[in-house]
Design an enzyme around this catalytic site. Structure first.
Site, PDB file in Angstrom:
ATOM      1  N   HIS A 120       0.851  -1.190   0.000  1.00  0.00           N
ATOM      2  CA  HIS A 120       0.000   0.000   0.000  1.00  0.00           C
ATOM      3  C   HIS A 120       0.888   1.241   0.000  1.00  0.00           C
ATOM      4  CE1 HIS A 120      -4.009  -1.904   1.503  1.00  0.00           C
ATOM      5  NE2 HIS A 120      -3.952  -1.827   0.189  1.00  0.00           N
ATOM      6  N   HIS A 168      -4.645  -8.412   6.078  1.00  0.00           N
ATOM      7  CA  HIS A 168      -5.013  -7.086   5.606  1.00  0.00           C
ATOM      8  C   HIS A 168      -5.707  -7.237   4.252  1.00  0.00           C
ATOM      9  CE1 HIS A 168      -5.001  -2.822   5.705  1.00  0.00           C
ATOM     10  NE2 HIS A 168      -4.067  -2.633   4.792  1.00  0.00           N
ATOM     11  N   ASP A 205       1.059   4.087   1.466  1.00  0.00           N
ATOM     12  CA  ASP A 205       1.552   4.771   2.663  1.00  0.00           C
ATOM     13  C   ASP A 205       2.675   4.023   3.364  1.00  0.00           C
ATOM     14  OD1 ASP A 205      -0.406   2.861   3.266  1.00  0.00           O
ATOM     15  OD2 ASP A 205      -1.013   3.847   5.126  1.00  0.00           O
ATOM     16  N   HIS A 206       3.072   2.861   2.830  1.00  0.00           N
ATOM     17  CA  HIS A 206       4.153   2.084   3.439  1.00  0.00           C
ATOM     18  C   HIS A 206       5.349   1.906   2.508  1.00  0.00           C
ATOM     19  CE1 HIS A 206       1.793   0.768   6.982  1.00  0.00           C
ATOM     20  NE2 HIS A 206       0.800   1.060   6.156  1.00  0.00           N
ATOM     21  N   ASP A 252      -1.062  -2.690   9.939  1.00  0.00           N
ATOM     22  CA  ASP A 252      -2.038  -2.977   8.894  1.00  0.00           C
ATOM     23  C   ASP A 252      -2.508  -4.434   8.933  1.00  0.00           C
ATOM     24  OD1 ASP A 252      -1.026  -0.401   8.248  1.00  0.00           O
ATOM     25  OD2 ASP A 252      -1.889  -0.635   6.253  1.00  0.00           O
ATOM     26  N   HIS A 275       0.824   4.215  13.237  1.00  0.00           N
ATOM     27  CA  HIS A 275      -0.112   4.158  12.117  1.00  0.00           C
ATOM     28  C   HIS A 275      -1.487   4.685  12.523  1.00  0.00           C
ATOM     29  CE1 HIS A 275      -2.352   2.443   8.652  1.00  0.00           C
ATOM     30  NE2 HIS A 275      -1.185   2.579   8.030  1.00  0.00           N
TER      31      HIS A 275
END
Length: 308
Positions: free
Chosen positions: A64, A140, A66-67, A211, A269
């Site tokens: 994803h 996830h 944001d990682h 996550d 997070h």
């Protein structure tokens, strides 16, 4: 030997002016290990004066944005600092495709070796003579991994009185015993290391989980961690929302920490719905379950100490 964790970013989903996206760096003496590489990772490394040239391996939880969106810039930057050692990038399926596509689209100039390892089965993914990194599956919306960094047991303490009682003179023979070798005493007897060494001593353990929906099984993976970094995206009472998005609440993270008997947990997070002032709600709720909870903050660092 020094071991410390640096929170480079603690946010989830989107960066905020005061909160970079999730990334944690572990430094063990001169070696650096990065866990996730969200947007803003380079900025945080510079502000903390950390030498990204020395990053040995990058462990990605999942792909994803944001990682992982901080990764292309970090790869290009490393070509500007005369890096000689290979860089390992380890993560679940699609990590290799992301790295290769980024290199092609951005026409990257890379003057060092990049070794990408995609994880198909959980287990040891990186190891040396002194420690190992293990991966385990999370749950996830796409394949996602948690990680533990764990030092192997250290030799026990040397007992000089025992050595003298066995007629082993002070000097090189003591060093050999401490190095795990047998020696011959002054009266001709074979002396084994275990005759003069105490019981082996526990190494330190760092765990990184983000996550995932709440899984009680995570506690076994992170058991006895000295420092446990775990997502706590939502406050207590939002369990249904968290489960639908396959995330956890702060109290679910705290339950894992409690069940795992970790020493300290840092929430990470956070949902962007929470300002820094509002994060105290997450902290208070988590501490109801696990008192040794702290809030991750950008550029925070935590020392991991030996038990003895």
């Amino acid at each position: 030997m020094n071991l410390e964790a640096f929170i480079l970013g603690c946010g989830g989903m989107m960066p905020l002016p005061y909160r970079h996206l999730t990334s944690v760096l572990l430094r063990r003496e001169g070696d650096l290990f990065l866990f996730d590489c969200g947007e803003g990772t380079q900025v945080a490394l510079r502000r903390l004066n950390l030498r990204w040239k020395r990053i040995n391996a990058i462990f990605i939880s999942h792909t994803h944005a944001d990682h992982i969106t901080g990764l292309p810039g970090l790869l290009m930057l490393s070509s500007q600092v005369d890096r000689e050692e290979p860089l390992y990038i380890i993560g679940p399926p699609k990590v290799a495709e992301y790295v290769e596509t980024s290199r092609k689209v951005l026409d990257m100039y890379i003057n060092y070796e990049i070794i990408v390892k995609e994880i198909r089965e959980p287990g040891v993914v990186y190891s040396t003579e002194e420690f190992q990194v293990r991966s385990f599956w999370l749950d996830h919306t796409k394949p996602c991994m948690g990680y533990t960094f764990e030092e192997f047991e250290r030799p026990g303490e040397f007992n000089p009185e025992a050595a003298r009682a066995l007629n082993v003179p002070c000097g090189p023979l003591w060093s050999k015993l401490q190095g795990g070798n047998e020696v011959v005493s002054a009266d001709g007897k074979t002396i084994r290391p275990q005759d003069v060494m105490g019981p082996k001593r526990k190494g330190r353990k760092f765990s990184f989980v983000t996550d995932t929906k709440y899984l009680p099984s995570i506690a076994q993976e992170v058991k006895y961690s000295d420092f446990f970094v775990c997502e706590g995206m939502f406050e207590k009472g939002m369990e249904k929302d968290a489960a639908e998005k396959k995330h956890m609440t702060c109290t679910q993270a705290a339950q894992i920490a409690k069940d795992a008997e970790v020493k300290k947990m840092a929430l990470i997070h956070y949902s962007p719905r929470y300002t820094d002032n509002e994060l105290k709600v997450l902290l208070d709720h988590a501490r109801e379950v696990f008192p040794e909870t702290i809030l991750s903050k950008d550029r925070m660092n935590i020392q991991l100490e030996y038990e003895d």
